[in-house]
Design a protein around this motif. Structure first.
Motif, PDB file in Angstrom:
ATOM      1  N   UNK A   8     -26.598  73.963 -61.692  1.00  0.00           N
ATOM      2  CA  UNK A   8     -25.259  73.396 -61.717  1.00  0.00           C
ATOM      3  C   UNK A   8     -25.255  72.241 -62.727  1.00  0.00           C
TER       4      UNK A   8
ATOM      5  N   UNK B 228     -27.721  58.082 -63.865  1.00  0.00           N
ATOM      6  CA  UNK B 228     -27.460  59.268 -63.027  1.00  0.00           C
ATOM      7  C   UNK B 228     -26.044  59.142 -62.470  1.00  0.00           C
ATOM      8  N   UNK B 229     -25.201  60.106 -62.830  1.00  0.00           N
ATOM      9  CA  UNK B 229     -23.818  60.099 -62.331  1.00  0.00           C
ATOM     10  C   UNK B 229     -23.787  60.695 -60.936  1.00  0.00           C
ATOM     11  N   UNK B 230     -23.013  60.058 -60.075  1.00  0.00           N
ATOM     12  CA  UNK B 230     -22.904  60.608 -58.712  1.00  0.00           C
ATOM     13  C   UNK B 230     -22.232  61.970 -58.787  1.00  0.00           C
ATOM     14  N   UNK B 231     -22.742  62.910 -57.955  1.00  0.00           N
ATOM     15  CA  UNK B 231     -22.134  64.240 -57.887  1.00  0.00           C
ATOM     16  C   UNK B 231     -22.575  65.139 -59.028  1.00  0.00           C
ATOM     17  N   UNK B 232     -21.898  66.296 -59.054  1.00  0.00           N
ATOM     18  CA  UNK B 232     -22.306  67.341 -60.002  1.00  0.00           C
ATOM     19  C   UNK B 232     -21.073  68.039 -60.552  1.00  0.00           C
TER      20      UNK B 232
ATOM     21  N   UNK C 122     -29.677  51.788 -60.128  1.00  0.00           N
ATOM     22  CA  UNK C 122     -30.612  52.897 -60.368  1.00  0.00           C
ATOM     23  C   UNK C 122     -31.971  52.588 -59.741  1.00  0.00           C
ATOM     24  N   UNK C 123     -32.732  53.640 -59.436  1.00  0.00           N
ATOM     25  CA  UNK C 123     -34.059  53.363 -58.877  1.00  0.00           C
ATOM     26  C   UNK C 123     -34.952  52.722 -59.932  1.00  0.00           C
TER      27      UNK C 123
ATOM     28  N   UNK D 186     -33.509  60.338 -59.559  1.00  0.00           N
ATOM     29  CA  UNK D 186     -33.947  60.832 -58.238  1.00  0.00           C
ATOM     30  C   UNK D 186     -34.157  62.356 -58.204  1.00  0.00           C
TER      31      UNK D 186
ATOM     32  N   UNK E 288     -36.748  63.105 -55.443  1.00  0.00           N
ATOM     33  CA  UNK E 288     -36.146  63.868 -54.340  1.00  0.00           C
ATOM     34  C   UNK E 288     -36.196  65.373 -54.565  1.00  0.00           C
TER      35      UNK E 288
ATOM     36  N   UNK F 155     -37.304  68.990 -54.024  1.00  0.00           N
ATOM     37  CA  UNK F 155     -37.679  69.518 -52.701  1.00  0.00           C
ATOM     38  C   UNK F 155     -38.386  70.854 -52.786  1.00  0.00           C
TER      39      UNK F 155
ATOM     40  N   UNK G 151     -39.470  66.247 -49.526  1.00  0.00           N
ATOM     41  CA  UNK G 151     -39.211  65.622 -50.831  1.00  0.00           C
ATOM     42  C   UNK G 151     -40.518  65.284 -51.542  1.00  0.00           C
TER      43      UNK G 151
ATOM     44  N   UNK H  74     -24.839  66.818 -52.617  1.00  0.00           N
ATOM     45  CA  UNK H  74     -23.746  67.386 -53.412  1.00  0.00           C
ATOM     46  C   UNK H  74     -23.275  68.731 -52.853  1.00  0.00           C
TER      47      UNK H  74
ATOM     48  N   UNK I  20     -30.798  62.115 -44.988  1.00  0.00           N
ATOM     49  CA  UNK I  20     -30.888  62.061 -46.457  1.00  0.00           C
ATOM     50  C   UNK I  20     -29.503  61.836 -47.036  1.00  0.00           C
TER      51      UNK I  20
ATOM     52  N   UNK J 200     -26.732  60.851 -54.414  1.00  0.00           N
ATOM     53  CA  UNK J 200     -25.741  60.011 -55.089  1.00  0.00           C
ATOM     54  C   UNK J 200     -24.330  60.516 -54.800  1.00  0.00           C
ATOM     55  N   UNK J 201     -24.202  61.852 -54.612  1.00  0.00           N
ATOM     56  CA  UNK J 201     -22.891  62.402 -54.248  1.00  0.00           C
ATOM     57  C   UNK J 201     -22.460  61.875 -52.891  1.00  0.00           C
TER      58      UNK J 201
ATOM     59  N   UNK K 258     -21.250  58.394 -53.084  1.00  0.00           N
ATOM     60  CA  UNK K 258     -19.888  58.354 -53.611  1.00  0.00           C
ATOM     61  C   UNK K 258     -18.875  58.554 -52.476  1.00  0.00           C
TER      62      UNK K 258
ATOM     63  N   UNK L 229     -30.667  49.956 -53.521  1.00  0.00           N
ATOM     64  CA  UNK L 229     -30.935  50.182 -54.947  1.00  0.00           C
ATOM     65  C   UNK L 229     -29.638  50.384 -55.715  1.00  0.00           C
ATOM     66  N   UNK L 230     -28.733  51.140 -55.136  1.00  0.00           N
ATOM     67  CA  UNK L 230     -27.481  51.427 -55.832  1.00  0.00           C
ATOM     68  C   UNK L 230     -26.571  50.209 -55.881  1.00  0.00           C
TER      69      UNK L 230
END
Lengths: 647, 108
Positions: A426, A448-452, A519-520, A569, A573, A575, A581, B22, B50, B53-54, B57, B88-89
């Motif tokens: 994705x 890193x942008x949240x979501x996809x 960010x981490x 991440x 993360x 998996x 993880x 997500x 868990x 980042x999604x 949001x 962290x965020x």
């Protein structure tokens, strides 16, 4: 087997069974009738036996009467023979004895002296001239005194019955007659003779007569079982009614013998052959079975024909139903049946009507299905087309995303670096960046942008552009992030955010100043001891969340050979198939030898470790990392030994 | 992933279990938004394992919406590793966080 056939067979079988049962009943009744007949026969024989006994008695009495009458006539005759001398009279008497039935005759006077006897002239010398001893005196006196005319003189003496008759002149004539003269009569009337006449080898096989003390007085024919017969005799006498029993192939019947007063004085047992009984029973059964078979066969055939005629419409409709199923049904084929006025005709009409409806509906449905299928195929085609287009566009987007990221760090003697992004299936929103701010400073970004998906990809492109432009305007990492945040917030209709790490490396001093927007923290790998540690946190909000925030900075010093590892991440993360993880711990383990490895190997070492860990599980997030190694200030690098050590 | 809602006096408590990433962020966001009204809102993450980042949001969007409508929003019962993600965020700075649901309810 069809229902019709089952019904036909059942009915026929029932009738046949009924006939057989009736035959059995008739057989049983016939058998009873035969036994009754046999009992009547036995009663008749008993009556005959009783009658014969009575007749014998009567005939004997009659005979005696006749004898006495004869004697009376003789007495009269002798009474008138007064002229004759006793001797001549004796001769006459002897002659009478010789010609008749009498054995001896005496003429006596009132003193019972013998005047003459049938011994004749020999009387003087032969015993017997006197009256036999034992004749009753008073009877003789009654005769001589004239009180009685004729008289039977007591019971027989020595087998001779004596009779007396009065003779004129106070005399009496005594005659003796042997009782054996009646034997032929008795014999002719005797029971065994009668029985022999009744015996009939086919029917009556044996006859036995018992008196009331159960003693057998006569028997003829076959031997019979003593015990059974005794029982029967006892029953018949005590019950005064006939009784019967079956023994071997004989029917034994006992009937009471009654005297004239009707009292049972004995019993007659007859044994009849059961041949007739058996023959009758078996013929009843045989005829019954034959009749049953005929009825069964005829009944089945006739019922079969009728049932066939009755169920023909049903069969026709079953056939029609099958035809409907096979789509070959012609409604006219039931016209004949529908014309009938009975219930089946009604059913056929309803069926016809229904079939026409069903066919019409089916045709309609089929045409609908055909139309829908075509429509669906077209839609499917369109859908596939559009799916291909979307996928192609997504592929293009993914390639573009990867392409807009710098492929290699600017060549610089003070540092060496490498970055990689392995996109997930994705579309994601990870990115890295590095750019020379001026000759001395290198800007490094990982975000890193949240979501996809497409929004994330767009947001990534915007964020990167904004960061690049703000980075050129400000040499402070914190100021740069604050400015970028404000811009991003103003262009963020979907409430996305981007965690961003931004650091500036001073290639002259090795100082690394950085700020972090959520960010981490990157990892610092020290050349000196190989230690791997998080960069100290600065605290700071992800970009795009809230405008007007400030971002604090921190500074670390890099010695020559120290390495920074920046990542998203998607690594920590990542998996495996069981949902475990990769974690920062494993990442640090994977970097244990990084201080001594070429930067290319550091990257591949980490991605390989992640690949081994997930072991084929689908990658759910972009895997992005960036390595940069400080090789020391340009002046120090002039020394060849230092250069070699740092690389 | 499952969410159960409970009304506690003037507040709505959402108990979120499992993973928030997500793959389900959009559905969770829609589910939460249905419950957002004119009352205070507590997101109970005690049983959240868990968050990506999604997922962050989603929390952020919920917080923004409640802020706009003038209702209180408290994040309760963060497990250490979840709390770390929030830290962290940088979100801990703008979110009201309570140690537990009970703690959150007393603060409303």
């Amino acid at each position: 087997m069809t229902l019709t056939r089952r019904l036909v067979l059942m009915v026929a079988a029932c009738i046949a069974l009924a006939i057989l049962s009736i035959s059995l009943v008739f057989g049983y009744l016939g058998r009873n009738a035969l036994i009754e007949q046999a009992e009547e026969q036995a009663q008749a024989i008993a009556r005959i036996v009783a009658e014969s006994a009575r007749l014998t008695e009567i005939s004997l009495e009659e005979m005696e009467g006749v004898v006495i009458d004869d004697l009376s006539i003789l007495a009269f005759a002798i009474g008138s023979m007064n002229t004759l001398s006793p001797g001549e009279l004796g001769n006459r008497l002897a002659e009478i004895v010789a010609r008749g039935n009498a054995s001896s005759i005496w003429l006596v006077d009132s003193n019972l002296r013998v005047i003459a006897n049938s011994i004749g002239d020999y009387g003087a010398i032969i015993e017997g001239e006197t009256l036999p001893i034992g004749l009753p005196r008073h009877a003789l006196d009654a005769l001589t005194s004239g009180k009685r005319f004729t008289l039977e003189l007591g019971s027989p003496i020595d087998g001779v019955q004596y009779v007396g008759v009065r003779v004129d002149g106070g005399r009496a004539l005594i005659a003796g007659q042997p009782i054996t003269v009646l034997d032929p009569v008795r014999a002719a009337n005797s029971v065994p003779v009668l029985l022999a006449a009744l015996l009939n080898r086919d029917e009556i096989q044996a006859i036995q007569i018992f008196d009331d003390t159960m003693r057998m007085t006569a028997k003829i024919g076959d031997e019979l079982p003593v015990d059974d017969v005794n029982e029967l005799v006892d029953d018949s006498i005590s019950g005064a009614a006939p009784s019967s029993d079956l023994w071997e192939n004989k029917l034994l019947v006992a009937a009471p013998i009654r005297d004239s007063a009707g009292i049972a004085i004995g019993s007659t047992v007859i044994a009849l052959s059961t041949k007739r009984l058996d023959a009758m029973l078996s013929s009843y059964l045989l005829y019954g079975a034959i009749a049953a078979a005929i009825v069964f066969a005829l009944g089945s055939a006739i019922a079969g024909v009728f049932a066939g005629r009755i169920t023909r419409p049903v069969a026709a409709m079953t056939h029609a139903a099958r035809e409907i199923d096979g789509r070959t049904f012609q409604p006219e084929s039931l016209n004949g049946l529908a014309a009938q006025s009975d219930e089946l005709g009604t059913l056929a009409r309803v069926f016809q009507h229904m079939a026409i409806e069903v066919q019409a509906r089916e045709e309609h449905l089929e045409s609908l299905v055909r139309a829908r299928t075509i429509e669906l195929e077209q839609k499917n085609h369109l859908l596939e087309e559009s799916k291909r287009r979307v996928e192609a566009e997504l592929d293009a987007a993914r390639s573009l995303q990867a392409a807009i990221l710098p492929q290699a760090l600017p060549a610089h003697p003070s540092y060496d670096g490498k970055a990689t992004m392995v996109p997930a299936r994705e579309l994601g929103g990870d990115f890295y960046d590095f750019f020379a701010i001026d000759d001395r400073h290198l800007g490094i970004v990982i975000a890193d942008v949240s979501g996809k998906g497409v929004p994330a990809a767009f947001f990534m492109a915007i964020s990167r552009t904004v960061l690049q432009s703000t980075a050129r305007e400000s040499h402070s990492a914190g100021t740069c992030l604050a400015a970028a945040n404000t811009v991003i917030c103003s262009q963020n209709p979907m409430d996305l955010f981007v965690t961003t790490f931004y650091g500036i490396l001073d290639t002259e001093t090795g100082d690394f100043t950085y700020a972090n927007g959520g960010h981490n923290p990157p990892l610092m790998i020290r050349r000196a001891d190989g230690s791997v540690a998080d960069l100290p946190r600065t605290g700071g909000m992800a970009l795009g969340v809230m405008p007007g925030l400030s971002y604090s900075e921190k500074k670390v010093h890099l010695n020559a050979g120290d390495t920074l590892f920046l990542y998203t991440d998607g690594i920590s993360e990542a998996m495996d198939s069981e949902g475990r993880e990769f974690t920062e711990g494993r990442l640090k383990d994977a970097l244990i030898d990084a201080h001594a490895q070429h930067v290319d190997l550091v990257i591949s070492g980490v991605t390989d470790a992640v690949g081994r860990f997930v072991d084929g599980a689908e990658q759910s997030d972009d895997i992005t990392c960036l390595v940069i190694r400080y090789k020391g200030a340009r002046e120090t690098l002039d020394s060849p030994t230092e250069l070699a050590r740092a690389s | 992933m499952s969410i159960t809602f409970e009304a506690h006096g003037p507040a709505v408590v959402a108990d979120v279990q499992g993973r928030l990433d997500s793959t389900n962020a959009a559905a969770v966001e829609a589910e939460l938004f249905k419950q957002l009204g004119s009352s205070a809102f507590v997101l109970d993450f005690t049983r959240l394992d868990y968050i990506s980042s999604a997922g962050l949001r989603v929390v952020l969007v919920v917080a923004k919406r409640l802020k706009q409508s003038g209702n209180k929003f408290i994040l309760a019962g963060l497990q250490p590793h979840i709390k770390d993600v929030f830290e962290i965020s940088g979100f801990l700075g703008i979110l009201d966080v309570a140690d537990s649901r009970a703690d959150a309810l007393t603060r409303l």
